[in-house]
Scaffold this active site. Structure first.
Site, PDB file in Angstrom:
ATOM      1  N   CYS A  95       0.841  -1.195   0.000  1.00 39.83           N
ATOM      2  CA  CYS A  95       0.000   0.000   0.000  1.00 39.83           C
ATOM      3  C   CYS A  95       0.883   1.255   0.000  1.00 39.83           C
ATOM      4  O   CYS A  95       1.989   1.252   0.534  1.00 39.83           O
ATOM      5  CB  CYS A  95      -0.909   0.011   1.234  1.00 39.83           C
ATOM      6  SG  CYS A  95      -2.045   1.425   1.285  1.00 39.83           S
ATOM      7  N   ASP A 100       0.455   3.768   1.723  1.00 41.00           N
ATOM      8  CA  ASP A 100       0.434   4.350   3.071  1.00 41.00           C
ATOM      9  C   ASP A 100       1.853   4.641   3.581  1.00 41.00           C
ATOM     10  O   ASP A 100       2.721   3.758   3.574  1.00 41.00           O
ATOM     11  CB  ASP A 100      -0.282   3.374   4.016  1.00 41.00           C
ATOM     12  CG  ASP A 100      -0.666   4.021   5.335  1.00 41.00           C
ATOM     13  OD1 ASP A 100       0.239   4.520   6.037  1.00 41.00           O
ATOM     14  OD2 ASP A 100      -1.859   4.035   5.661  1.00 41.00           O
ATOM     15  N   ARG A 141       3.018   4.830   6.357  1.00 44.34           N
ATOM     16  CA  ARG A 141       3.436   4.108   7.567  1.00 44.34           C
ATOM     17  C   ARG A 141       3.922   2.691   7.289  1.00 44.34           C
ATOM     18  O   ARG A 141       4.279   1.970   8.207  1.00 44.34           O
ATOM     19  CB  ARG A 141       2.259   4.071   8.566  1.00 44.34           C
ATOM     20  CG  ARG A 141       1.806   5.442   9.008  1.00 44.34           C
ATOM     21  CD  ARG A 141       0.447   5.388   9.681  1.00 44.34           C
ATOM     22  NE  ARG A 141      -0.614   5.030   8.728  1.00 44.34           N
ATOM     23  CZ  ARG A 141      -1.901   4.930   9.057  1.00 44.34           C
ATOM     24  NH1 ARG A 141      -2.284   5.131  10.297  1.00 44.34           N
ATOM     25  NH2 ARG A 141      -2.797   4.611   8.141  1.00 44.34           N
ATOM     26  N   HIS A 165      -2.087  -3.935   5.016  1.00 43.18           N
ATOM     27  CA  HIS A 165      -1.935  -3.555   6.425  1.00 43.18           C
ATOM     28  C   HIS A 165      -3.306  -3.337   7.041  1.00 43.18           C
ATOM     29  O   HIS A 165      -4.243  -2.893   6.371  1.00 43.18           O
ATOM     30  CB  HIS A 165      -1.068  -2.298   6.566  1.00 43.18           C
ATOM     31  CG  HIS A 165      -1.676  -1.060   5.978  1.00 43.18           C
ATOM     32  ND1 HIS A 165      -2.297  -0.102   6.743  1.00 43.18           N
ATOM     33  CD2 HIS A 165      -1.790  -0.650   4.692  1.00 43.18           C
ATOM     34  CE1 HIS A 165      -2.747   0.865   5.941  1.00 43.18           C
ATOM     35  NE2 HIS A 165      -2.459   0.552   4.694  1.00 43.18           N
ATOM     36  N   CYS A 178      -6.222  -0.156   6.879  1.00 42.51           N
ATOM     37  CA  CYS A 178      -5.984   0.479   5.566  1.00 42.51           C
ATOM     38  C   CYS A 178      -7.165   1.396   5.201  1.00 42.51           C
ATOM     39  O   CYS A 178      -8.316   0.955   5.153  1.00 42.51           O
ATOM     40  CB  CYS A 178      -5.799  -0.596   4.498  1.00 42.51           C
ATOM     41  SG  CYS A 178      -5.456   0.064   2.861  1.00 42.51           S
TER      42      CYS A 178
HETATM   43 CO    CO Z   1      -3.461   1.223   3.008  1.00 40.22          CO
END
Ligand code: CO
Length: 210
Positions: A42, A44, A46, A98, A101
């Site tokens: 992803c 993301d 993080r 994750h 999400c």
């Molecule tokens: Co995500």
């Protein structure tokens, strides 16, 4: 100092430290990359693949998009897969989602977020295919966690269904496709235990004749 200037300064610092700690690091890497792993994750911020697995630059070939989608009609991720498997000859493809999400949660909701809803629609389809698994679960967090895992599993299957992976297997190339899910809460990765080492787990219609 501007926010962006800070990044450039930190880059110089990192490069100097890395060169000092590992002499020859940049000389060697600038010649070639020989990663063993392809990471499909992803976007993301993080979930940075290299950092959370304790790897170094040069060790993981990476494709990231919102909610770690893999579609055989997406030229970008298909090109990444083709290059990774056929040219770099990676031995492992890891689809890593994750928990928590935002893309998955958006897909589970009835809210519109714009163009992104069309990208995430495939997750709604995965939900429909697995709807009975959600019936006994009322807790929102649990439903989200389940959807995150099912999304990873669906993308693992999409990778395995691609002609690129099928051809690698039929050519005798060693290639495993894994499904993982990362916890933002404790930094641990869960192996979803859906590894494919050959075409045997593919549906019959996705087992091509050679
Ligand atoms: Co995500």
């Amino acid at each position: 100092m501007s926010d962006v200037k800070k990044l450039l300064e930190q880059n110089r610092q990192w490069a100097a430290e890395t060169a000092e700690q590992q002499p020859g690091f940049f000389d060697e890497l600038s010649e070639q990359q020989t990663p063993k792993y392809l990471w499909i994750g992803c976007s993301d911020s993080r979930v940075p693949s290299t950092q959370i697995t304790g790897m170094m630059p040069g060790e993981i070939f990476v494709h990231r998009n919102i909610a770690n989608q893999f579609s055989t009609t997406d030229l970008s991720c298909m090109s990444v897969l083709q290059y990774a498997v056929e040219v770099l000859k990676v031995e492992h493809v890891i689809v890593c989602g994750h928990y928590g999400c935002g893309g998955v949660n958006a897909a589970l909701s009835n809210q519109q977020f714009g163009l992104i809803d069309n990208w995430l629609a495939k997750i709604k389809d995965v939900y429909i295919q697995n709807e009975t698994k959600f019936t006994p679960i009322n807790d929102e967090q649990e439903r989200s966690d389940l959807m995150c895992e099912l999304n990873v599993m669906a993308q693992v299957q999409n990778v395995c269904n691609s002609t690129i992976v099928q051809n690698a297997w039929s050519n005798g190339q060693k290639l495993s496709v894994h499904g993982w899910c990362y916890s933002l809460k404790n930094g641990h990765i869960k192996d979803l235990d859906v590894t494919h080492d050959d075409e045997s787990k593919n549906h019959n219609v996705y087992q091509y004749q050679n």
